[in-house]
Enzyme design. Structure first.
Site, short mmCIF file in Angstrom:
data_model
loop_
_atom_site.label_atom_id
_atom_site.label_comp_id
_atom_site.label_asym_id
_atom_site.label_seq_id
_atom_site.Cartn_x
_atom_site.Cartn_y
_atom_site.Cartn_z
NE ARG A 88 44.80 25.04 63.68
CZ ARG A 88 43.82 25.91 63.94
NH1 ARG A 88 43.36 26.02 65.18
NH2 ARG A 88 43.31 26.65 62.98
NE ARG B 148 42.39 22.01 73.07
CZ ARG B 148 42.18 23.32 72.90
NH1 ARG B 148 42.92 23.99 72.06
NH2 ARG B 148 41.23 23.94 73.58
CD GLU C 39 37.56 28.95 68.79
OE1 GLU C 39 37.56 28.96 67.55
OE2 GLU C 39 38.50 28.52 69.47
CB SER D 101 38.49 32.73 65.82
OG SER D 101 38.47 32.27 67.14
NE ARG E 139 37.24 23.16 68.50
CZ ARG E 139 37.88 23.90 69.39
NH1 ARG E 139 37.31 24.99 69.88
NH2 ARG E 139 39.10 23.57 69.79
#
Length: 423
Positions: free
Chosen positions: A261, A276, A348, A351, A390
């Site tokens: 990403r 990130r 987070e 999801s 994460r």
């Protein structure tokens, strides 16, 4: 992509859905374009029908040696060819404009999704586990750099910002986490393991709705292929352009892959550490279901992701995302937020989203509810089961010791060769 038939029947519902998702009402423009497209198609069909009948009449006139009549008809056919060419161009132009707008519209939320502008309106539905409070808790990158097993500096020299080198026991911990998650989902949760391509074409990324709206968040090769932002893309596209049997549903797939990403919209956020990165490992869950089973499957998928955190002994909470915070293609999303003692906050880690037929329409993915029944679009779901990096952050911070070492959770020790402590 939304169903134009549904839009024609429910324009007010569309505008309300767009408004609560932060978009402009658009039904009037869509209906106008659709009317124009339908009119162009009808005009085109009428011209084609008249051309075909006139062509037959030419043959009949010539057989009757009525050359004047034949010449008149031939002139009419020549004019119809121009009308047909113009009709085809009008239909193509209007369809492209209509499809372009439809492709840019977010998925309408389910009725029970909370309405709100941003994450402040998300609703917590449960907490599991007691957050560990550690005086002087260090963040994961402090632990990793102090041990010499996590190196952002050399990664920046080689690849730039938002990359990392993991070494030794931390590299093995990353591998152990991914293998543990994959084994759990395949042996206990009924998912089929897939090793998918990491490079995909435009149609695949369009099918899962990352294109055209989110192109800047992706990496593209010089040959035009895209590096996958998540294994959701190839896994969901396994159903593209197919008509599946209802008896074969649901299809459940999982994959452990690198994800890529650009993080285009995250300047200044989480600039240190693993939260990130441009490249990271992730275990993805994808389900392809019948229309009447997708809500049930959503709860099931979320429970599968939660089980990962439970087995690792990590405290977390589940929240329902509001209309302003949920993803473009989602109708409802649960976020799982894991407790990070180093940040003294929930962050987070997964999801899980139900997309209805939004992606299936873009992919042409259908199923036949019963023998002889007309095909319907499948419903698709995707979720993180979970993000490996994460999860490693949470393990490092939750299981840190005062001397800078990290206790290995019991469930991971078989994957770590019996090692019970890192550092």
């Amino acid at each position: 992509m939304l169903d134009m038939k549904w839009i024609r029947e429910n324009p007010e519902s569309l505008d309300r859905a767009m408004t609560i998702r932060g978009a402009e009402p658009v039904s009037a423009k869509l209906l106008s374009l659709d009317d124009g497209r339908r009119s162009a198609i009808q005009t085109l069909q009428d011209a084609q029908t008249r051309r075909n009948s006139a062509s037959k009449e030419i043959g009949q006139a010539k057989a009757a040696r009525d050359e004047a009549r034949a010449a008149t008809l031939m002139s009419e056919v020549a004019g119809l060819k121009d009308a047909i060419r113009q009709g085809e161009e009008d239909e193509k132009r209007l369809s492209a404009e209509l499809d372009g707008i439809l492709a840019s519209l977010p998925n309408p939320p389910l009725d029970d999704v909370p309405i709100g502008p941003d994450e402040s309106a998300n609703v917590e539905v449960r907490r599991v586990g007691e957050p560990r409070r550690i005086n002087g808790a260090r963040q994961h990158f402090e632990l990793g750099e102090a041990s010499g097993l996590m190196d952002f500096e050399i990664a920046a020299k080689i690849s730039g910002a938002r990359f990392v080198f993991l070494k030794g026991q931390l590299a093995r911990l990353e591998r152990a986490l991914g293998q543990f998650m994959l084994d759990l989902h395949t042996t206990e949760h009924g998912y089929t393991e897939v090793s998918p391509p990491l490079l995909v074409r435009d149609d695949a990324v369009y099918g899962t709705a990352q294109l055209p709206k989110f192109a800047e968040d992706l990496f593209q090769t010089t040959e035009g292929r895209w590096l996958i932002p998540t294994a959701e893309v190839p896994l969901t596209n396994l159903a593209r352009e197919q008509i599946l049997n209802a008896a074969d549903l649901p299809l459940r797939f999982t994959a452990l892959t690198p994800s890529f990403r650009s993080e285009a919209g995250s300047a200044g956020r989480d600039t240190r550490g693993l939260i990130r990165l441009h490249q990271f490992w992730k275990v993805e869950l994808v389900s392809i279901t019948a229309a009447d089973r997708s809500i049930e499957e959503h709860e099931r998928m979320t429970a599968c992701a939660e089980e990962v955190l439970k087995r690792l002994g990590l405290a977390y909470r589940a929240v329902v995302l509001c209309t302003g915070d949920m993803g473009f293609g989602s109708r409802k999303t649960y976020d799982l937020e894991v407790w990070l003692p180093g940040q003294n906050a929930y962050r987070e880690i997964s999801s899980c989203s139900v997309c209805g037929d939004f992606q299936a329409r873009r992919m042409g993915a259908r199923y036949r509810p019963a023998e002889g029944a007309a095909p319907q679009f499948v419903h698709t779901l995707n979720g993180s089961g979970t993000a490996v990096g994460r999860a490693m952050v949470a393990v490092m911070e939750t299981y840190q010791n005062g001397d800078g070492t990290i206790t290995v959770p019991d469930v991971l020790r078989p994957y770590m060769g019996g090692l019970d402590r890192i550092g």
